[in-house]
Design a protein around this motif. Structure first.
Motif, PDB file in Angstrom:
ATOM      1  N   LYS A 151       4.643   9.273   4.325  1.00 34.22           N
ATOM      2  CA  LYS A 151       3.538   9.390   3.378  1.00 34.22           C
ATOM      3  C   LYS A 151       2.174   9.483   4.074  1.00 34.22           C
ATOM      4  O   LYS A 151       1.191   9.893   3.459  1.00 34.22           O
ATOM      5  CB  LYS A 151       3.506   8.171   2.444  1.00 34.22           C
ATOM      6  N   LEU A 152       2.115   9.074   5.346  1.00 36.64           N
ATOM      7  CA  LEU A 152       0.837   8.982   6.046  1.00 36.64           C
ATOM      8  C   LEU A 152       0.523  10.241   6.842  1.00 36.64           C
ATOM      9  O   LEU A 152       1.357  10.734   7.600  1.00 36.64           O
ATOM     10  CB  LEU A 152       0.848   7.783   7.009  1.00 36.64           C
ATOM     11  N   THR A 153      -0.696  10.723   6.687  1.00 36.89           N
ATOM     12  CA  THR A 153      -1.240  11.779   7.544  1.00 36.89           C
ATOM     13  C   THR A 153      -2.393  11.179   8.335  1.00 36.89           C
ATOM     14  O   THR A 153      -3.377  10.706   7.745  1.00 36.89           O
ATOM     15  CB  THR A 153      -1.752  12.968   6.710  1.00 36.89           C
ATOM     16  N   PHE A 154      -2.253  11.167   9.653  1.00 39.41           N
ATOM     17  CA  PHE A 154      -3.304  10.644  10.524  1.00 39.41           C
ATOM     18  C   PHE A 154      -4.091  11.811  11.098  1.00 39.41           C
ATOM     19  O   PHE A 154      -3.515  12.752  11.663  1.00 39.41           O
ATOM     20  CB  PHE A 154      -2.703   9.811  11.651  1.00 39.41           C
ATOM     21  N   ILE A 155      -5.420  11.754  10.960  1.00 40.93           N
ATOM     22  CA  ILE A 155      -6.283  12.847  11.398  1.00 40.93           C
ATOM     23  C   ILE A 155      -7.317  12.310  12.381  1.00 40.93           C
ATOM     24  O   ILE A 155      -8.340  11.742  11.976  1.00 40.93           O
ATOM     25  CB  ILE A 155      -6.995  13.508  10.203  1.00 40.93           C
ATOM     26  N   PRO A 156      -7.070  12.434  13.693  1.00 44.86           N
ATOM     27  CA  PRO A 156      -8.103  12.063  14.663  1.00 44.86           C
ATOM     28  C   PRO A 156      -9.212  13.108  14.675  1.00 44.86           C
ATOM     29  O   PRO A 156      -8.946  14.310  14.587  1.00 44.86           O
ATOM     30  CB  PRO A 156      -7.346  12.032  16.000  1.00 44.86           C
ATOM     31  N   ALA A 167      -6.526  19.569   6.245  1.00 45.11           N
ATOM     32  CA  ALA A 167      -5.745  18.809   7.214  1.00 45.11           C
ATOM     33  C   ALA A 167      -4.866  17.765   6.530  1.00 45.11           C
ATOM     34  O   ALA A 167      -3.765  17.464   6.991  1.00 45.11           O
ATOM     35  CB  ALA A 167      -6.677  18.140   8.220  1.00 45.11           C
ATOM     36  N   ALA A 168      -5.362  17.218   5.409  1.00 45.44           N
ATOM     37  CA  ALA A 168      -4.584  16.223   4.660  1.00 45.44           C
ATOM     38  C   ALA A 168      -3.385  16.867   3.972  1.00 45.44           C
ATOM     39  O   ALA A 168      -2.363  16.216   3.741  1.00 45.44           O
ATOM     40  CB  ALA A 168      -5.470  15.529   3.640  1.00 45.44           C
ATOM     41  N   GLY A 169      -3.535  18.127   3.599  1.00 45.76           N
ATOM     42  CA  GLY A 169      -2.427  18.847   2.974  1.00 45.76           C
ATOM     43  C   GLY A 169      -2.441  18.841   1.465  1.00 45.76           C
ATOM     44  O   GLY A 169      -1.457  19.246   0.835  1.00 45.76           O
ATOM     45  N   PHE A 170      -3.555  18.411   0.857  1.00 43.09           N
ATOM     46  CA  PHE A 170      -3.644  18.426  -0.601  1.00 43.09           C
ATOM     47  C   PHE A 170      -5.117  18.427  -1.007  1.00 43.09           C
ATOM     48  O   PHE A 170      -5.982  17.967  -0.264  1.00 43.09           O
ATOM     49  CB  PHE A 170      -2.926  17.219  -1.219  1.00 43.09           C
ATOM     50  N   PRO A 171      -5.426  18.932  -2.188  1.00 47.56           N
ATOM     51  CA  PRO A 171      -6.817  18.936  -2.660  1.00 47.56           C
ATOM     52  C   PRO A 171      -7.241  17.541  -3.109  1.00 47.56           C
ATOM     53  O   PRO A 171      -6.443  16.785  -3.671  1.00 47.56           O
ATOM     54  CB  PRO A 171      -6.789  19.914  -3.841  1.00 47.56           C
ATOM     55  N   PHE A 172      -8.491  17.200  -2.861  1.00 48.99           N
ATOM     56  CA  PHE A 172      -9.027  15.924  -3.307  1.00 48.99           C
ATOM     57  C   PHE A 172      -9.531  16.081  -4.743  1.00 48.99           C
ATOM     58  O   PHE A 172     -10.368  16.942  -5.026  1.00 48.99           O
ATOM     59  CB  PHE A 172     -10.168  15.479  -2.400  1.00 48.99           C
ATOM     60  N   THR A 173      -9.026  15.229  -5.640  1.00 50.14           N
ATOM     61  CA  THR A 173      -9.406  15.327  -7.050  1.00 50.14           C
ATOM     62  C   THR A 173      -9.853  13.969  -7.586  1.00 50.14           C
ATOM     63  O   THR A 173      -9.403  12.926  -7.122  1.00 50.14           O
ATOM     64  CB  THR A 173      -8.225  15.822  -7.899  1.00 50.14           C
ATOM     65  N   GLN A 174     -10.718  14.017  -8.589  1.00 45.69           N
ATOM     66  CA  GLN A 174     -11.192  12.786  -9.209  1.00 45.69           C
ATOM     67  C   GLN A 174     -10.048  12.034  -9.873  1.00 45.69           C
ATOM     68  O   GLN A 174     -10.033  10.803  -9.911  1.00 45.69           O
ATOM     69  CB  GLN A 174     -12.278  13.104 -10.229  1.00 45.69           C
ATOM     70  N   ALA A 214       3.579   4.368  15.879  1.00 41.37           N
ATOM     71  CA  ALA A 214       4.640   3.357  15.879  1.00 41.37           C
ATOM     72  C   ALA A 214       4.950   2.826  14.481  1.00 41.37           C
ATOM     73  O   ALA A 214       5.972   2.137  14.291  1.00 41.37           O
ATOM     74  CB  ALA A 214       4.257   2.198  16.798  1.00 41.37           C
ATOM     75  N   LEU A 215       4.104   3.144  13.493  1.00 41.22           N
ATOM     76  CA  LEU A 215       4.402   2.709  12.127  1.00 41.22           C
ATOM     77  C   LEU A 215       5.730   3.288  11.636  1.00 41.22           C
ATOM     78  O   LEU A 215       6.365   2.733  10.745  1.00 41.22           O
ATOM     79  CB  LEU A 215       3.274   3.123  11.177  1.00 41.22           C
ATOM     80  N   ARG A 216       6.164   4.401  12.240  1.00 42.78           N
ATOM     81  CA  ARG A 216       7.452   4.991  11.854  1.00 42.78           C
ATOM     82  C   ARG A 216       8.611   4.041  12.126  1.00 42.78           C
ATOM     83  O   ARG A 216       9.666   4.142  11.497  1.00 42.78           O
ATOM     84  CB  ARG A 216       7.666   6.309  12.615  1.00 42.78           C
ATOM     85  N   ILE A 253       0.820  -1.208   0.000  1.00 41.87           N
ATOM     86  CA  ILE A 253       0.000   0.000   0.000  1.00 41.87           C
ATOM     87  C   ILE A 253       0.856   1.261   0.000  1.00 41.87           C
ATOM     88  O   ILE A 253       0.532   2.271  -0.616  1.00 41.87           O
ATOM     89  CB  ILE A 253      -0.976  -0.010   1.202  1.00 41.87           C
ATOM     90  N   TRP A 254       1.985   1.197   0.700  1.00 39.28           N
ATOM     91  CA  TRP A 254       2.893   2.344   0.768  1.00 39.28           C
ATOM     92  C   TRP A 254       3.644   2.544  -0.539  1.00 39.28           C
ATOM     93  O   TRP A 254       4.009   3.672  -0.894  1.00 39.28           O
ATOM     94  CB  TRP A 254       3.878   2.140   1.914  1.00 39.28           C
ATOM     95  N   GLN A 255       3.896   1.466  -1.232  1.00 39.89           N
ATOM     96  CA  GLN A 255       4.588   1.554  -2.510  1.00 39.89           C
ATOM     97  C   GLN A 255       3.636   1.988  -3.624  1.00 39.89           C
ATOM     98  O   GLN A 255       4.039   2.663  -4.571  1.00 39.89           O
ATOM     99  CB  GLN A 255       5.207   0.196  -2.841  1.00 39.89           C
ATOM    100  N   ARG A 256       2.380   1.626  -3.478  1.00 39.01           N
ATOM    101  CA  ARG A 256       1.380   1.900  -4.515  1.00 39.01           C
ATOM    102  C   ARG A 256       0.977   3.377  -4.540  1.00 39.01           C
ATOM    103  O   ARG A 256       0.841   3.974  -5.610  1.00 39.01           O
ATOM    104  CB  ARG A 256       0.166   1.008  -4.264  1.00 39.01           C
ATOM    105  N   PHE A 257       0.761   3.995  -3.363  1.00 38.05           N
ATOM    106  CA  PHE A 257       0.241   5.362  -3.297  1.00 38.05           C
ATOM    107  C   PHE A 257       1.310   6.350  -2.844  1.00 38.05           C
ATOM    108  O   PHE A 257       2.163   6.033  -2.016  1.00 38.05           O
ATOM    109  CB  PHE A 257      -0.960   5.433  -2.351  1.00 38.05           C
ATOM    110  N   ASP A 258       1.223   7.557  -3.382  1.00 40.19           N
ATOM    111  CA  ASP A 258       2.159   8.618  -2.991  1.00 40.19           C
ATOM    112  C   ASP A 258       1.802   9.215  -1.639  1.00 40.19           C
ATOM    113  O   ASP A 258       2.677   9.670  -0.901  1.00 40.19           O
ATOM    114  CB  ASP A 258       2.161   9.740  -4.041  1.00 40.19           C
TER     115      ASP A 258
END
Length: 258
Positions: A176-181, A208-215, A163-165, A136-141
């Motif tokens: 690559k991960l942004t966690f948003i509680p 909060a994610a840091g990027f626009p959501f696009t189709q 702890a994934l770090r 999953i980490w290799q597949r998505f930016d």
């Protein structure tokens, strides 16, 4: 001739049980060597009850390669399965259906650069499993996990996600991960404080994610209580996103939490 019920399940041992709050528990059971599942799928767990059985579906928290099977459950007042879980302890026996199932699988998306995982309550379980898969980490930016609960003491996986770090297989990609509680009934201990559909509509989640959501680039996976899934799906439809189907590619996969 139909197979006997016993041919469809195995009896496994409860290895440990942890009560995080009066309503939230995690537990692990032994894993048969033959048991296979894909990250994002769920198991059917059960108990003998009189002359029959009681069964419920629970998403697997463990990685595909783990030696044990871990689950997360929300105890429901007067729920027959919850009553069993509330008194369950290490050494007890639990039934495991031999076949895992479910279609909340990121590999169903043929394209996309960003994966946004939106969940409430126990709906975080399949995403915890997915995040332990190197693919999953290799597949998505970019990866985003937004976990919405009512109160801060329900954010029981914050430490696990941090702890994934240090994870031996995925730690090198953890940036690559942004966690948003997200909290809906408190205003401390989280980054955002409204329901996920509202946060999508007002742009707070994308901010909060840091990027626009696009189709073109963004893919969404939803899991949690049926009301959240329905309302979030409708919010995404209103933003121009579409359900992903096998013959009609889209940007949304969803499943109600169990």
């Amino acid at each position: 001739m139909a197979a006997s019920p016993e041919a469809k399940f195995t009896e496994e041992t409860v290895l440990w049980v942890k009560h995080h709050t009066p309503k939230l528990i995690t537990f692990a059971i032994s894993r048969p060597e033959s048991y296979r599942f894909a990250a994002g799928q769920f198991s059917r767990l059960g108990f003998h009850e009189g002359e029959g059985y009681i069964w419920r579906a629970y998403s697997v928290v463990s990685a595909e390669y783990a030696d044990t099977l871990e689950y997360f459950a929300v105890l429901i007042q007067d729920g027959p399965m919850s009553a069993r879980f509330a008194r369950m302890k290490a050494g007890d026996t639990i039934l495991l259906d031999k076949a895992a199932t479910g279609f909340l699988l990121p590999e169903r998306f043929a394209d996309g650069r960003e994966l946004v995982m939106l969940c409430t309550g126990s709906g975080i379980a399949p995403f915890l499993s997915i995040l332990e898969q190197p693919e999953i980490w290799q597949r998505f930016d970019r990866l985003v996990l937004a976990h919405s609960v009512s109160h801060s003491d329900e954010l029981i996986f914050n430490g696990r996600i941090a702890a994934l770090r240090e994870h031996p297989l995925v730690g090198e990609h953890a940036a690559k991960l942004t966690f948003i509680p997200v909290l809906t009934r408190e205003t401390s201990g989280a980054r955002l404080y409204k329901r996920l559909p509202e946060l999508l509509k007002n742009g707070s989640l994308a901010e909060a994610a840091g990027f626009p959501f696009t189709q073109e680039n963004t893919r969404f996976m939803l899991c949690g209580n049926p009301e959240m899934v329905k309302d979030t799906f409708q919010a995404l439809l209103g933003m121009g996103f579409a359900m992903h189907r096998n013959r009609i590619p889209g940007q949304i996969l969803m499943e109600n939490g169990f």
